[in-house]
Motif scaffolding. Sequence first.
Motif, PDB file in Angstrom:
ATOM      1  N   ALA A 139       0.837  -1.210   0.000  1.00  0.00           N
ATOM      2  CA  ALA A 139       0.000   0.000   0.000  1.00  0.00           C
ATOM      3  C   ALA A 139       0.863   1.249   0.000  1.00  0.00           C
ATOM      4  CB  ALA A 139      -0.934  -0.006   1.204  1.00  0.00           C
ATOM      5  N   ASP A 140       1.949   1.223   0.756  1.00  0.00           N
ATOM      6  CA  ASP A 140       2.876   2.360   0.792  1.00  0.00           C
ATOM      7  C   ASP A 140       3.488   2.601  -0.583  1.00  0.00           C
ATOM      8  OD1 ASP A 140       6.127   3.024   2.119  1.00  0.00           O
ATOM      9  OD2 ASP A 140       4.460   4.420   1.959  1.00  0.00           O
ATOM     10  N   VAL A 141       3.956   1.549  -1.227  1.00  0.00           N
ATOM     11  CA  VAL A 141       4.576   1.673  -2.548  1.00  0.00           C
ATOM     12  C   VAL A 141       3.565   2.197  -3.565  1.00  0.00           C
ATOM     13  CG1 VAL A 141       5.591   0.354  -4.459  1.00  0.00           C
ATOM     14  CG2 VAL A 141       6.351  -0.064  -2.109  1.00  0.00           C
ATOM     15  N   VAL A 142       2.377   1.635  -3.568  1.00  0.00           N
ATOM     16  CA  VAL A 142       1.339   2.070  -4.510  1.00  0.00           C
ATOM     17  C   VAL A 142       0.924   3.511  -4.233  1.00  0.00           C
ATOM     18  CG1 VAL A 142      -1.064   1.694  -5.221  1.00  0.00           C
ATOM     19  CG2 VAL A 142       0.491  -0.241  -4.993  1.00  0.00           C
ATOM     20  N   GLY A 143       0.771   3.860  -2.966  1.00  0.00           N
ATOM     21  CA  GLY A 143       0.386   5.222  -2.605  1.00  0.00           C
ATOM     22  C   GLY A 143       1.408   6.251  -3.044  1.00  0.00           C
ATOM     23  N   ARG A 144       2.682   5.954  -2.818  1.00  0.00           N
ATOM     24  CA  ARG A 144       3.744   6.877  -3.236  1.00  0.00           C
ATOM     25  C   ARG A 144       3.775   7.018  -4.756  1.00  0.00           C
ATOM     26  NH1 ARG A 144       7.687   8.260   0.566  1.00  0.00           N
ATOM     27  NH2 ARG A 144       7.317   7.299   2.582  1.00  0.00           N
ATOM     28  N   ALA A 145       3.635   5.894  -5.453  1.00  0.00           N
ATOM     29  CA  ALA A 145       3.635   5.944  -6.922  1.00  0.00           C
ATOM     30  C   ALA A 145       2.449   6.756  -7.436  1.00  0.00           C
ATOM     31  CB  ALA A 145       3.608   4.526  -7.500  1.00  0.00           C
ATOM     32  N   ALA A 146       1.285   6.577  -6.815  1.00  0.00           N
ATOM     33  CA  ALA A 146       0.099   7.326  -7.236  1.00  0.00           C
ATOM     34  C   ALA A 146       0.264   8.818  -6.970  1.00  0.00           C
ATOM     35  CB  ALA A 146      -1.144   6.799  -6.518  1.00  0.00           C
ATOM     36  N   ALA A 147       0.813   9.183  -5.813  1.00  0.00           N
ATOM     37  CA  ALA A 147       1.027  10.596  -5.499  1.00  0.00           C
ATOM     38  C   ALA A 147       2.011  11.228  -6.467  1.00  0.00           C
ATOM     39  CB  ALA A 147       1.521  10.752  -4.056  1.00  0.00           C
ATOM     40  N   SER A 148       3.080  10.508  -6.779  1.00  0.00           N
ATOM     41  CA  SER A 148       4.068  11.040  -7.721  1.00  0.00           C
ATOM     42  C   SER A 148       3.477  11.182  -9.117  1.00  0.00           C
ATOM     43  CB  SER A 148       5.299  10.128  -7.776  1.00  0.00           C
ATOM     44  OG  SER A 148       5.966  10.140  -6.539  1.00  0.00           O
ATOM     45  N   ALA A 149       2.733  10.175  -9.550  1.00  0.00           N
ATOM     46  CA  ALA A 149       2.118  10.223 -10.882  1.00  0.00           C
ATOM     47  C   ALA A 149       1.110  11.369 -10.960  1.00  0.00           C
ATOM     48  CB  ALA A 149       1.434   8.898 -11.202  1.00  0.00           C
ATOM     49  N   LYS A 150       0.324  11.553  -9.906  1.00  0.00           N
ATOM     50  CA  LYS A 150      -0.650  12.647  -9.880  1.00  0.00           C
ATOM     51  C   LYS A 150       0.054  13.987 -10.008  1.00  0.00           C
ATOM     52  CE  LYS A 150      -4.170  14.827  -7.062  1.00  0.00           C
ATOM     53  NZ  LYS A 150      -4.102  15.566  -5.846  1.00  0.00           N
ATOM     54  N   HIS A 151       1.134  14.157  -9.263  1.00  0.00           N
ATOM     55  CA  HIS A 151       1.878  15.418  -9.310  1.00  0.00           C
ATOM     56  C   HIS A 151       2.451  15.658 -10.709  1.00  0.00           C
ATOM     57  CE1 HIS A 151       4.487  18.697  -8.276  1.00  0.00           C
ATOM     58  NE2 HIS A 151       5.516  18.020  -8.712  1.00  0.00           N
ATOM     59  N   VAL A 152       3.029  14.645 -11.315  1.00  0.00           N
ATOM     60  CA  VAL A 152       3.611  14.786 -12.652  1.00  0.00           C
ATOM     61  C   VAL A 152       2.534  15.137 -13.670  1.00  0.00           C
ATOM     62  CG1 VAL A 152       4.713  13.493 -14.528  1.00  0.00           C
ATOM     63  CG2 VAL A 152       5.606  13.315 -12.205  1.00  0.00           C
ATOM     64  N   LEU A 153       1.396  14.462 -13.598  1.00  0.00           N
ATOM     65  CA  LEU A 153       0.304  14.739 -14.540  1.00  0.00           C
ATOM     66  C   LEU A 153      -0.253  16.149 -14.359  1.00  0.00           C
ATOM     67  CD1 LEU A 153      -1.636  11.364 -14.578  1.00  0.00           C
ATOM     68  CD2 LEU A 153      -0.438  12.431 -16.492  1.00  0.00           C
ATOM     69  N   GLU A 154      -0.471  16.569 -13.113  1.00  0.00           N
ATOM     70  CA  GLU A 154      -0.987  17.917 -12.884  1.00  0.00           C
ATOM     71  C   GLU A 154      -0.005  18.965 -13.381  1.00  0.00           C
ATOM     72  OE1 GLU A 154      -3.835  17.192  -8.992  1.00  0.00           O
ATOM     73  OE2 GLU A 154      -1.784  17.894  -8.682  1.00  0.00           O
ATOM     74  N   SER A 155       1.273  18.757 -13.149  1.00  0.00           N
ATOM     75  CA  SER A 155       2.281  19.708 -13.624  1.00  0.00           C
ATOM     76  C   SER A 155       2.302  19.760 -15.148  1.00  0.00           C
ATOM     77  CB  SER A 155       3.666  19.333 -13.107  1.00  0.00           C
ATOM     78  OG  SER A 155       3.724  19.456 -11.702  1.00  0.00           O
ATOM     79  N   ALA A 156       2.189  18.604 -15.783  1.00  0.00           N
ATOM     80  CA  ALA A 156       2.189  18.556 -17.250  1.00  0.00           C
ATOM     81  C   ALA A 156       0.957  19.251 -17.819  1.00  0.00           C
ATOM     82  CB  ALA A 156       2.249  17.102 -17.728  1.00  0.00           C
ATOM     83  N   PHE A 157      -0.213  19.021 -17.237  1.00  0.00           N
ATOM     84  CA  PHE A 157      -1.435  19.666 -17.711  1.00  0.00           C
ATOM     85  C   PHE A 157      -1.371  21.176 -17.572  1.00  0.00           C
ATOM     86  CE2 PHE A 157      -3.689  15.499 -17.192  1.00  0.00           C
ATOM     87  CZ  PHE A 157      -4.041  15.362 -18.521  1.00  0.00           C
ATOM     88  N   LYS A 158      -0.758  21.648 -16.489  1.00  0.00           N
ATOM     89  CA  LYS A 158      -0.640  23.089 -16.270  1.00  0.00           C
ATOM     90  C   LYS A 158       0.239  23.753 -17.315  1.00  0.00           C
ATOM     91  CE  LYS A 158      -1.256  22.842 -11.298  1.00  0.00           C
ATOM     92  NZ  LYS A 158      -0.594  22.936 -10.009  1.00  0.00           N
ATOM     93  N   LYS A 159       1.136  23.000 -17.917  1.00  0.00           N
ATOM     94  CA  LYS A 159       2.063  23.574 -18.884  1.00  0.00           C
ATOM     95  C   LYS A 159       1.537  23.500 -20.320  1.00  0.00           C
ATOM     96  CE  LYS A 159       5.935  22.644 -15.915  1.00  0.00           C
ATOM     97  NZ  LYS A 159       7.084  21.838 -15.601  1.00  0.00           N
ATOM     98  N   LEU A 160       0.370  22.888 -20.505  1.00  0.00           N
ATOM     99  CA  LEU A 160      -0.216  22.800 -21.841  1.00  0.00           C
ATOM    100  C   LEU A 160      -0.652  24.184 -22.322  1.00  0.00           C
ATOM    101  CD1 LEU A 160      -2.448  19.617 -21.543  1.00  0.00           C
ATOM    102  CD2 LEU A 160      -0.349  19.857 -22.870  1.00  0.00           C
ATOM    103  N   PRO A 161      -0.525  24.454 -23.602  1.00  0.00           N
ATOM    104  CA  PRO A 161      -0.983  25.753 -24.129  1.00  0.00           C
ATOM    105  C   PRO A 161      -2.474  25.951 -23.839  1.00  0.00           C
ATOM    106  CG  PRO A 161       0.231  24.522 -25.803  1.00  0.00           C
ATOM    107  CD  PRO A 161       0.041  23.594 -24.623  1.00  0.00           C
ATOM    108  N   GLY A 162      -2.807  27.184 -23.526  1.00  0.00           N
ATOM    109  CA  GLY A 162      -4.199  27.520 -23.266  1.00  0.00           C
ATOM    110  C   GLY A 162      -4.622  27.267 -21.837  1.00  0.00           C
ATOM    111  N   ARG A 163      -3.718  26.845 -20.976  1.00  0.00           N
ATOM    112  CA  ARG A 163      -4.048  26.594 -19.553  1.00  0.00           C
ATOM    113  C   ARG A 163      -3.598  27.755 -18.721  1.00  0.00           C
ATOM    114  NH1 ARG A 163      -7.307  23.170 -17.693  1.00  0.00           N
ATOM    115  NH2 ARG A 163      -6.085  22.707 -15.931  1.00  0.00           N
TER     116      ARG A 163
END
Length: 136
Positions: free
Chosen positions: A112-136
């Motif tokens: 659960a710890d490993v999955v939770g950390r991976a999910a938190a990291s993936a969420k952060h990376v995706l949110e950062s990537a979406f924020k950098k998209l043109p028009g955002r």
Amino acid sequence: MADIFDVIADGTRRDILKLLLDRSSAGEDGTSVSHIVHDLGVSQPTVSKHLKVLRDAHLVSVREEGQHRYYSLLTAPLDEIDDWLVPFLDIDAAEAVAASSAVLPESAAHAADVVGRAAASAKHVLESAFKKLPGR
């Protein structure tokens, strides 16, 4: 330039940032000072003072059209705060998993710890990537 944490520590400035975020999410291309004054119920001089601080911190941009000024949110400085906060959020998640490990077998708690950390990291990376998209 003022420390970014000092800038966002003020509640009125956070309210302005939230309003600008909501309006940009709704497809608005900038928000007028009069709209901010109306929505927040704060005086025009107060709003202008806070917008200047936000401009100086590069948290907002301004577009002038005649006598009107339209403000938009700039997310890059907020991304830096997000990057700074993530390690602390991971500690909170680890503590929550540790607290719940009394109920789970050790192998399940570790998974659960490993999955939770991976999910938190993936969420952060995706949110950062979406924020950098043109028009955002």
